[in-house]
Design an enzyme around this catalytic site. Structure first.
Site, PDB file in Angstrom:
ATOM      1  N   ALA A   1      -2.768  37.121  87.691  1.00  0.00           N
ATOM      2  CA  ALA A   1      -2.482  35.888  86.974  1.00  0.00           C
ATOM      3  C   ALA A   1      -1.143  35.362  87.490  1.00  0.00           C
ATOM      4  CB  ALA A   1      -2.410  36.162  85.476  1.00  0.00           C
TER       5      ALA A   1
ATOM      6  N   GLY B   1      -4.758  40.569  87.297  1.00  0.00           N
ATOM      7  CA  GLY B   1      -5.882  39.717  86.927  1.00  0.00           C
ATOM      8  C   GLY B   1      -6.886  39.545  88.055  1.00  0.00           C
TER       9      GLY B   1
ATOM     10  N   GLU C   1      -9.043  42.453  87.684  1.00  0.00           N
ATOM     11  CA  GLU C   1      -9.830  42.266  86.454  1.00  0.00           C
ATOM     12  C   GLU C   1     -10.941  41.237  86.657  1.00  0.00           C
ATOM     13  OE1 GLU C   1      -6.147  41.600  84.251  1.00  0.00           O
ATOM     14  OE2 GLU C   1      -6.821  43.091  82.799  1.00  0.00           O
TER      15      GLU C   1
ATOM     16  N   GLU D   1       0.657  45.633  86.447  1.00  0.00           N
ATOM     17  CA  GLU D   1       1.344  44.956  85.331  1.00  0.00           C
ATOM     18  C   GLU D   1       2.500  45.778  84.783  1.00  0.00           C
ATOM     19  OE1 GLU D   1      -1.940  45.175  85.705  1.00  0.00           O
ATOM     20  OE2 GLU D   1      -2.897  43.272  85.187  1.00  0.00           O
TER      21      GLU D   1
HETATM   22  N1  DAK Z   1       1.916  35.032  90.485  1.00  0.00           N
HETATM   23  C1  DAK Z   1       2.613  34.029  91.036  1.00  0.00           C
HETATM   24  N2  DAK Z   1       2.956  33.982  92.351  1.00  0.00           N
HETATM   25  C2  DAK Z   1       2.568  35.009  93.122  1.00  0.00           C
HETATM   26  C3  DAK Z   1       1.838  36.111  92.601  1.00  0.00           C
HETATM   27  C4  DAK Z   1       1.504  36.091  91.207  1.00  0.00           C
HETATM   28  N3  DAK Z   1       0.769  37.064  90.619  1.00  0.00           N
HETATM   29  N4  DAK Z   1       1.631  36.980  93.608  1.00  0.00           N
HETATM   30  C5  DAK Z   1       2.187  36.446  94.707  1.00  0.00           C
HETATM   31  N5  DAK Z   1       2.757  35.256  94.415  1.00  0.00           N
HETATM   32  C6  DAK Z   1       3.470  34.360  95.337  1.00  0.00           C
HETATM   33  C7  DAK Z   1       4.843  34.886  95.665  1.00  0.00           C
HETATM   34  O1  DAK Z   1       5.757  34.575  94.646  1.00  0.00           O
HETATM   35  C8  DAK Z   1       5.123  34.166  96.964  1.00  0.00           C
HETATM   36  O2  DAK Z   1       5.496  32.846  96.655  1.00  0.00           O
HETATM   37  P1  DAK Z   1       6.791  32.177  97.368  1.00  0.00           P
HETATM   38  O3  DAK Z   1       7.925  33.090  97.096  1.00  0.00           O
HETATM   39  O4  DAK Z   1       6.410  32.111  98.835  1.00  0.00           O
HETATM   40  O5  DAK Z   1       6.906  30.828  96.724  1.00  0.00           O
HETATM   41  C9  DAK Z   1       3.758  34.114  97.629  1.00  0.00           C
HETATM   42  O6  DAK Z   1       2.805  34.303  96.582  1.00  0.00           O
HETATM   43  C10 DAK Z   1       3.539  35.208  98.651  1.00  0.00           C
HETATM   44  O7  DAK Z   1       3.816  36.444  98.023  1.00  0.00           O
HETATM   45  P2  DAK Z   1       4.831  37.530  98.654  1.00  0.00           P
HETATM   46  O8  DAK Z   1       5.913  36.855  99.452  1.00  0.00           O
HETATM   47  O9  DAK Z   1       5.272  38.401  97.524  1.00  0.00           O
HETATM   48  O10 DAK Z   1       3.855  38.291  99.649  1.00  0.00           O
HETATM   49  P3  DAK Z   1       3.927  39.830 100.094  1.00  0.00           P
HETATM   50  O11 DAK Z   1       2.872  39.963 101.140  1.00  0.00           O
HETATM   51  O12 DAK Z   1       5.331  40.226 100.405  1.00  0.00           O
HETATM   52  O13 DAK Z   1       3.481  40.652  98.800  1.00  0.00           O
HETATM   53  C11 DAK Z   1       2.032  41.147  96.887  1.00  0.00           C
HETATM   54  C12 DAK Z   1       2.163  40.521  98.315  1.00  0.00           C
HETATM   55  C13 DAK Z   1       0.650  40.829  96.368  1.00  0.00           C
HETATM   56  C14 DAK Z   1       2.197  42.680  97.000  1.00  0.00           C
HETATM   57  C15 DAK Z   1       3.154  40.581  95.987  1.00  0.00           C
HETATM   58  O14 DAK Z   1       3.097  39.154  96.060  1.00  0.00           O
HETATM   59  C16 DAK Z   1       3.001  40.971  94.552  1.00  0.00           C
HETATM   60  O15 DAK Z   1       3.346  42.104  94.165  1.00  0.00           O
HETATM   61  N6  DAK Z   1       2.488  40.043  93.702  1.00  0.00           N
HETATM   62  C17 DAK Z   1       2.404  40.251  92.282  1.00  0.00           C
HETATM   63  C18 DAK Z   1       1.287  41.192  91.939  1.00  0.00           C
HETATM   64  C19 DAK Z   1       1.199  41.433  90.435  1.00  0.00           C
HETATM   65  O16 DAK Z   1       2.154  41.940  89.826  1.00  0.00           O
HETATM   66  N7  DAK Z   1       0.086  41.022  89.855  1.00  0.00           N
HETATM   67  C20 DAK Z   1      -0.127  41.194  88.384  1.00  0.00           C
HETATM   68  C21 DAK Z   1       0.307  39.924  87.714  1.00  0.00           C
HETATM   69  S1  DAK Z   1       0.109  40.016  85.923  1.00  0.00           S
HETATM   70  C22 DAK Z   1      -4.995  37.463  80.660  1.00  0.00           C
HETATM   71  C23 DAK Z   1      -5.486  37.155  81.895  1.00  0.00           C
HETATM   72  C24 DAK Z   1      -4.949  37.736  83.026  1.00  0.00           C
HETATM   73  C25 DAK Z   1      -3.868  38.557  82.921  1.00  0.00           C
HETATM   74  C26 DAK Z   1      -3.361  38.884  81.678  1.00  0.00           C
HETATM   75  C27 DAK Z   1      -3.920  38.304  80.526  1.00  0.00           C
HETATM   76  N8  DAK Z   1      -5.546  36.906  79.475  1.00  0.00           N
HETATM   77  C28 DAK Z   1      -6.672  35.990  79.625  1.00  0.00           C
HETATM   78  C29 DAK Z   1      -5.081  37.225  78.175  1.00  0.00           C
HETATM   79  C30 DAK Z   1      -3.293  39.093  84.149  1.00  0.00           C
HETATM   80  C31 DAK Z   1      -2.002  39.394  84.321  1.00  0.00           C
HETATM   81  C32 DAK Z   1      -1.540  39.652  85.700  1.00  0.00           C
HETATM   82  O17 DAK Z   1      -2.288  39.607  86.641  1.00  0.00           O
END
Ligand code: DAK
Length: 257
Positions: free
Chosen positions: A65, A108, A111, A131
């Protein structure tokens, strides 16, 4: 319909939805999810479509997400936003839905893939629920569906300690159906969707419904649902057609009636 964050295509009987926010690794913001929900409903209502495939890019199915969108939200904001509405559509449409996953399927993104009926992965796919690193837990089914897919022991590691699964591990642990090289996984997913989507539509719908009930009820209750659905199919023209085609040694022509 013109969309901003997704692209839709039709490949024979398969409806394809490409998540398309490459600059954010397909982070699932609320607008993208609303579009995805609308596209799924449109394919579900289209009699020419037999099954749906959701994919991302080769680099990322979806990195979760959109963290930037929710970073400053309050609990009440989250509660009021009804975020889950569009996500639920993935699990409630009647036609088979497949995820074609390459690269990151995190949070997400993982998921969303698990909400689909089947997952076809590329060799570069990475599945995870990171998360915990953000001070939260999975919120779109991760703690429930992952346990059912890979078991408690591994789900604990993945969710509590950010263990990531390679495509090969995901296959071995039963999270994904098939793994292909990155240059063919999408084509293979579309082939699978077309193979499934060409089958008797009402039987497909009731088979999917019956299988999904296995996760929600006792064996006795689930068997009742299965048997009722089986009997119900004898009210369909497709059952008469399918059995007549077998008896007369010809290919059936499904009508979805
Ligand atoms: N959200 C926003 N931006 C994201 C992102 C994310 N989840 N993942 C990556 N980006 C963006 C980065 O900020 C970056 O943007 P700029 O800085 O260039 O503006 C761009 O994508 C490229 O990412 P990286 O520079 O970080 O690329 P790398 O190859 O170095 O790293 C990575 C890739 C996937 C390992 C890293 O980006 C990363 O760790 N991303 C976050 C992964 C994460 O923590 N995902 C979980 C998020 S929480 C619900 C529904 C859904 C959910 C909850 C509730 N309900 C309906 C109630 C879900 C929650 C989640 O998913």
């Amino acid at each position: 319909m013109a969309y901003e964050f997704i692209i839709t295509e039709v490949h024979d009987r398969a409806g394809l939805i490409r998540l398309n926010r490459p600059q954010a690794l397909n982070a699932l913001n609320s607008s993208l999810m609303a579009e995805l929900g609308n596209a799924l409903l449109a394919f579900d209502a289209d009699a020419q479509i037999g099954a749906v495939v959701i994919t991302g890019s080769d680099r990322a199915f979806a990195a979760g997400a959109d963290i930037k969108e929710m970073a400053d939200a309050s609990a009440v904001d989250m509660l009021r936003s009804d975020l889950i509405g569009p996500w639920d559509i993935v699990t409630t449409i009647k036609k088979p839905v497949m995820a074609a996953v390459s690269g990151f399927a995190l949070g997400g993104g993982c998921e969303l893939a698990m909400m689909c009926d089947m997952i076809v992965a590329s060799e570069t796919a990475v599945f995870g629920q990171p998360e915990i690193n953000l001070g939260v837990i999975p919120g779109a089914g991760g703690t429930q569906r992952l346990v059912r897919a890979v078991g408690k022991a591994l789900a604990m590691e993945i969710i509590l300690n950010d263990r990531r699964l390679t495509a090969e591990e995901a296959y071995r642990f039963g999270l994904v159906n098939r793994v292909y090289p990155v240059d063919s996984y999408l084509e293979e997913a579309l082939n699978l969707a077309n193979s499934i989507g060409a089958r008797a539509p009402i039987a497909l719908q009731l088979a999917k419904e019956s299988i999904n009930k296995a996760f929600e009820m006792t064996l006795t209750e689930g068997l009742v649902i299965e048997r009722r659905n089986f009997y119900f199919l004898f009210a369909s023209e497709d059952q008469k057609e399918g059995m007549d085609a077998f008896v007369n040694k010809r290919q059936p022509q499904w009508k979805g009636k």
